[in-house]
Write an enzyme that holds these catalytic residues in place. Structure first.
Site, PDB file in Angstrom:
ATOM      1  NE  ARG A  20      17.675 -41.872 107.110  1.00 30.54           N
ATOM      2  CZ  ARG A  20      18.237 -42.577 108.078  1.00 30.54           C
ATOM      3  NH1 ARG A  20      17.957 -42.310 109.344  1.00 30.54           N
ATOM      4  NH2 ARG A  20      19.087 -43.555 107.780  1.00 30.54           N
ATOM      5  CD  GLU A  43      25.018 -42.600 104.901  1.00 31.21           C
ATOM      6  OE1 GLU A  43      23.815 -42.879 104.722  1.00 31.21           O
ATOM      7  OE2 GLU A  43      25.852 -43.457 105.254  1.00 31.21           O
ATOM      8  CE  LYS A  93      22.203 -47.864 103.966  1.00 31.62           C
ATOM      9  NZ  LYS A  93      22.770 -47.059 105.051  1.00 31.62           N
TER      10      LYS A  93
END
Length: 219
Positions: free
Chosen positions: A54, A50, A138
């Protein structure tokens, strides 16, 4: 070269279960690190990553891995807007991970045609996702939100939901999470330490990936 992973399967839960119980959450500062990192993980038995959005390098890193390392299932993490949903889809992401699930973002993600792992930290948020047909959530941030005790306590009222906890999950507690029947996988950055990535220590990343994949496969 290993065969490419087919992401055209019925739901992200199935996809993640085909590639192992640990999903490395990767933050990259340099696109040039993306392909060798993906190959190092694959060599160690981890065929999923993943890549978060960011940093400015996130989108280009997803595109590079999707194009050059098809044996690794590359997803986009920290997806926080409809614009990012569109961008990572064009870059070749095979699944989306959302830190939270505001309605407009969830609509865009579910409408993208890509498998989605939307974020939730409360029972109410998880129930809203279940109403939208989501099967894998999640759980973020996992440790501050109650950790294994929370997930164990929601098994009764939410029997059909499964969770991928991230946030505070590491080698010291990953097995505890995976021991729960509603946790098929965990996510975290400990498999790809930033210091090793910046130094290009791909052999050490492979060793770490192999040790974690082997250890957690028996959890």
């Amino acid at each position: 070269m290993s065969a490419a992973i087919d992401a055209g399967t019925p739901g992200c839960e199935h996809i993640l279960l085909t590639v192992g119980p640990v999903v490395p959450v990767v933050v990259l500062d340099d696109v040039e690190h993306a392909v060798p990192l993906a190959r190092a993980l694959a060599a160690g038995g981890i065929r999923v990553m993943e890549v978060t959005l960011r940093t400015p390098a996130g989108l280009g890193s997803i595109e590079a891995v999707a194009a050059e390392v098809p044996e690794v299932l590359v997803g986009a993490g920290s997806v926080a807007s409809a614009e990012q949903v569109d961008a990572v889809g064009r870059a070749g992401a095979k699944f989306l991970v959302l830190p939270g699930s505001p309605p407009s973002l969830l609509d865009a993600a579910l409408g993208s045609g890509l498998p989605v792992v939307p974020g939730a930290a409360t029972v109410t948020e998880a129930m809203v996702l279940a109403e939208r047909g989501v099967g894998l959530v999640k759980f973020f941030p996992a440790e501050p939100s109650g950790g294994t005790r929370f997930l164990d306590s929601v098994r009764g009222p939410l029997p059909d939901l499964r969770f991928c906890p991230t946030g505070g999950v590491g080698p010291g507690n990953a097995r505890d999470y995976l021991a729960l029947p509603n946790v098929p996988c965990v996510g975290g950055s400990w498999v790809t330490p930033p210091a090793l990535v910046r130094a290009g220590e791909w052999g050490r990343v492979t060793e770490l990936a192999f040790s974690q994949a082997s250890r957690l496969a028996t959890a």
